[in-house]
Design a protein around this motif. Structure first.
Motif, short mmCIF file in Angstrom:
data_model
loop_
_atom_site.label_atom_id
_atom_site.label_comp_id
_atom_site.label_asym_id
_atom_site.label_seq_id
_atom_site.Cartn_x
_atom_site.Cartn_y
_atom_site.Cartn_z
N ASP A 284 0.84 -1.22 0.00
CA ASP A 284 0.00 0.00 0.00
C ASP A 284 0.86 1.25 0.00
OD1 ASP A 284 -2.30 -1.52 0.01
OD2 ASP A 284 -2.62 -1.35 2.17
N ALA A 285 1.93 1.23 0.80
CA ALA A 285 2.82 2.40 0.88
C ALA A 285 3.51 2.64 -0.46
CB ALA A 285 3.86 2.18 1.98
N ARG A 287 2.43 1.69 -3.40
CA ARG A 287 1.40 2.11 -4.37
C ARG A 287 1.03 3.58 -4.16
NH1 ARG A 287 -1.66 -1.63 -3.18
NH2 ARG A 287 -0.89 -3.17 -4.68
N THR A 288 0.94 4.01 -2.92
CA THR A 288 0.61 5.41 -2.63
C THR A 288 1.67 6.34 -3.17
OG1 THR A 288 -0.63 4.82 -0.62
CG2 THR A 288 0.21 7.08 -0.77
N HIS A 289 2.93 6.01 -2.95
CA HIS A 289 4.02 6.83 -3.48
C HIS A 289 4.00 6.84 -5.00
CE1 HIS A 289 6.43 7.98 0.06
NE2 HIS A 289 6.04 6.82 0.58
N GLU A 291 1.43 6.36 -7.06
CA GLU A 291 0.28 7.09 -7.59
C GLU A 291 0.43 8.60 -7.45
OE1 GLU A 291 -2.91 5.32 -5.46
OE2 GLU A 291 -3.03 3.55 -6.78
N GLY A 292 1.28 9.02 -6.53
CA GLY A 292 1.50 10.45 -6.34
C GLY A 292 2.56 11.03 -7.25
#
Length: 295
Positions: A284-285, A287-289, A291-292
């Motif tokens: 998740d971490a 993926r979050t980075h 996507e940003g």
């Protein structure tokens, strides 16, 4: 026949280390080994020959290995067979030798460890591990860290790094790998190539889906942990080869062999794992980075 000076291949160095360990374990000096080996008719053995073999500077045949192990009191069938087989292939160069000598001995040892290991445990806080890098990321890191090496050799360095990744997906029993990387690495930026890091993070997500790979992220707010000492890798091999630990600080790698070192550093790695995000939250971490980031 005189013992011909040999090329110190990785296999020869491994064989030499094993023979030295068993000789010292048997309490025999180099000259005592020579006396034992010279009991065979026609044998011409001396202490320096044993030393050259142990330092990977001389050849030794498979039958001679078996004889030596007998003098050392080594009777375990698996061990004898493994060292006998290694003697037969000791002169075989590694696949990386085709790159014109750009691979230094310490990296040869690491590549051999990655190739032969059944289990790999690694923590990286300074750079994405070579086994997980994309080609583009590897090129940028090589340009930034290998500036003392002629630029015309950089493509070969990257090719070798990409070749090492076969250990993750080899068809015959791929290595069981557990990586922990620091979250700070997810923030890396390569200004001339804005999409590079996004592709690298996608690579991390793809690799994390492999059944033999566990990937965790060490969060920025984790607090102190043993990884603060530097990058760490632990390699476990099939019998009879001892485990190998590689530590890295300021770009210098150190190798420590044996079960005691492996046990000590495995405890460090267990503490690192306990401080890191679980695998699902790590994905998740990442993926979050990703996507940003700018596409």
């Amino acid at each position: 026949m005189p013992n011909v000076r040999a090329i110190p291949t990785v296999r020869r160095r491994r064989l030499g280390r094993a023979l030295r360990k068993f000789r010292t374990g048997a309490g025999l000096s180099l000259d005592q080994v020579a006396e034992l080996m010279n009991t065979k008719p026609g044998a011409k053995w001396d202490g320096p020959k044993t030393s050259r073999i142990e330092n990977a500077n001389a050849k030794i045949s498979a039958p001679e290995v078996v004889t030596l192990l007998g003098h050392y009191g080594v009777t375990d069938t698996e061990t004898v067979t493994a060292l006998e087989d290694l003697a037969r292939t000791a002169g075989k160069p590694g696949w990386w030798s085709t790159y014109g000598g750009i691979v230094p001995p310490h990296l040869e040892d690491r590549i051999d460890a990655e190739t032969e290991a059944k289990v790999i445990r690694a923590y990286y806080g300074t750079v994405i591990p070579g086994l997980l890098q994309t080609g583009a990321y590897a090129r940028e890191i090589t340009a930034a860290t290998a500036f003392h090496i002629p630029k015309e050799q950089h493509p070969g360095i990257v090719d070798v790094r990409m070749g090492r990744q076969a250990t993750l997906t080899r068809p015959d029993d791929p290595a069981e790998c557990w990586f922990v990387i620091h979250e700070a690495l997810l923030f890396q930026k390569f200004t001339p190539h804005p999409s590079l890091m996004r592709e690298q993070l996608m690579r991390l997500l793809d690799v994390s889906e492999l059944p033999n790979v566990n990937l965790q992220v060490m969060p920025l707010d984790s607090g102190p942990h043993p990884g603060a000492r530097g990058n760490l890798s632990i390699f476990h091999f099939p019998k009879p080869w001892p485990s190998l630990v590689s530590t890295e600080s300021a770009g210098v790698s150190h190798y420590i062999e044996g079960p005691e070192a492996a046990e000590r550093f495995q405890k460090d790695f267990d503490r690192i794992v306990a401080s890191a995000l679980p695998a699902d939250r790590s994905r998740d971490a990442i993926r979050t980075h990703m996507e940003g980031m700018t596409r």
